[in-house]
Motif scaffolding. Structure first.
Motif, mmCIF file in Angstrom:
data_model
loop_
_atom_site.group_PDB
_atom_site.id
_atom_site.type_symbol
_atom_site.label_atom_id
_atom_site.label_comp_id
_atom_site.label_asym_id
_atom_site.label_seq_id
_atom_site.Cartn_x
_atom_site.Cartn_y
_atom_site.Cartn_z
ATOM 1 N N LEU A 40 61.061 43.268 67.119
ATOM 2 C CA LEU A 40 60.454 42.212 66.306
ATOM 3 C C LEU A 40 59.525 42.858 65.284
ATOM 4 C CD1 LEU A 40 59.225 39.197 65.969
ATOM 5 C CD2 LEU A 40 57.576 39.972 67.643
ATOM 6 N N PHE A 41 59.579 42.371 64.052
ATOM 7 C CA PHE A 41 58.670 42.825 63.001
ATOM 8 C C PHE A 41 58.270 41.639 62.148
ATOM 9 C CE2 PHE A 41 61.089 46.611 64.008
ATOM 10 C CZ PHE A 41 60.115 47.585 64.039
ATOM 11 N N THR A 99 60.327 32.318 57.409
ATOM 12 C CA THR A 99 61.693 32.723 57.104
ATOM 13 C C THR A 99 61.982 33.891 58.026
ATOM 14 O OG1 THR A 99 61.503 32.054 54.794
ATOM 15 C CG2 THR A 99 63.296 33.569 55.353
ATOM 16 N N ASP A 100 62.956 33.716 58.891
ATOM 17 C CA ASP A 100 63.345 34.748 59.852
ATOM 18 C C ASP A 100 64.669 35.358 59.420
ATOM 19 O OD1 ASP A 100 61.428 34.228 62.231
ATOM 20 O OD2 ASP A 100 62.249 32.255 61.795
ATOM 21 N N PHE A 101 64.789 36.657 59.597
ATOM 22 C CA PHE A 101 66.057 37.344 59.402
ATOM 23 C C PHE A 101 66.466 37.934 60.740
ATOM 24 C CE2 PHE A 101 64.284 37.146 55.192
ATOM 25 C CZ PHE A 101 65.374 36.751 54.435
ATOM 26 N N LEU A 102 67.653 37.570 61.200
ATOM 27 C CA LEU A 102 68.180 38.038 62.474
ATOM 28 C C LEU A 102 69.350 38.982 62.191
ATOM 29 C CD1 LEU A 102 68.344 34.629 64.399
ATOM 30 C CD2 LEU A 102 66.418 36.232 64.250
ATOM 31 N N VAL A 114 69.803 42.023 67.762
ATOM 32 C CA VAL A 114 69.138 43.281 68.080
ATOM 33 C C VAL A 114 67.801 43.425 67.358
ATOM 34 C CG1 VAL A 114 71.270 44.473 68.682
ATOM 35 C CG2 VAL A 114 70.423 44.565 66.312
ATOM 36 N N ALA A 115 67.576 42.601 66.314
ATOM 37 C CA ALA A 115 66.319 42.698 65.563
ATOM 38 C C ALA A 115 66.000 41.379 64.870
ATOM 39 C CB ALA A 115 66.392 43.810 64.530
ATOM 40 N N LYS A 116 64.704 41.093 64.825
ATOM 41 C CA LYS A 116 64.193 39.902 64.130
ATOM 42 C C LYS A 116 63.042 40.368 63.247
ATOM 43 C CE LYS A 116 61.034 36.110 65.427
ATOM 44 N NZ LYS A 116 60.931 35.393 64.214
ATOM 45 N N ALA A 117 63.122 40.056 61.963
ATOM 46 C CA ALA A 117 62.024 40.312 61.035
ATOM 47 C C ALA A 117 61.713 38.981 60.359
ATOM 48 C CB ALA A 117 62.411 41.364 60.005
ATOM 49 N N TYR A 118 60.437 38.733 60.131
ATOM 50 C CA TYR A 118 60.087 37.433 59.569
ATOM 51 C C TYR A 118 58.997 37.524 58.521
ATOM 52 C CZ TYR A 118 55.912 37.448 62.516
ATOM 53 O OH TYR A 118 54.710 37.772 63.094
ATOM 54 N N ASN A 119 58.941 36.479 57.711
ATOM 55 C CA ASN A 119 57.876 36.263 56.748
ATOM 56 C C ASN A 119 57.217 34.926 57.085
ATOM 57 O OD1 ASN A 119 56.480 36.609 54.045
ATOM 58 N ND2 ASN A 119 57.441 34.631 53.771
ATOM 59 N N GLN A 120 55.896 34.903 57.112
ATOM 60 C CA GLN A 120 55.160 33.659 57.219
ATOM 61 C C GLN A 120 54.802 33.240 55.800
ATOM 62 O OE1 GLN A 120 51.440 33.862 59.364
ATOM 63 N NE2 GLN A 120 51.010 31.692 59.068
#
Length: 128
Positions: A40-41, A99-102, A114-120
């Protein structure tokens, strides 16, 4: 090579596990989606989050989505064994838009994240 349209539906169904967990405040569905070593990032209220997906599970299980929570899944790419999904979230916890990117891999015939990166969204940041 771009995959068949039916595979986009399979990726969307997998990502729906993420949305269901957030919407219900229950990480059970997400645990079916993410691999054990998923990462997670992101930056939550100005504080960098990184590491194990367990952080996400904890957030989901301790903060309810709220009555006005909305989500949208966009399958951006499916390339045989890898897929990228964008999930738009509005009103998580009654105040945050994400906004999440999976990043998903097809493992043993199943789409797993395998990975999740997001913007608040900046207009939803609570300064600590």
């Amino acid at each position: 090579m771009r995959d068949k349209i039916q595979e986009y539906a399979a990726v969307e169904a997998a990502a729906m596990k993420f949305v269901n967990s957030v919407a219900e405040g229950n990480s059970t569905y997400a645990k079916e989606l993410f691999t054990e070593d998923a990462v997670l990032f992101g930056i939550l209220d100005g504080v960098m989050e990184r590491g194990s997906i367990e952080r996400f599970y904890n957030n989901v299980d301790t903060v309810g989505a709220g009555d006005n929570f909305k989500a949208r899944i966009d399958v951006l790419a499916v390339e045989e064994t890898v897929a990228v999904v964008r999930v738009l979230e509005e009103g998580w916890g009654g105040r945050i838009d994400f906004t999440d990117f999976l990043l998903l891999l097809k493992l043993d015939g199943e789409w797993r994240c395998v990975a999740k990166a997001y913007n608040q969204n900046s207009n939803t940041i609570k300064h600590i």
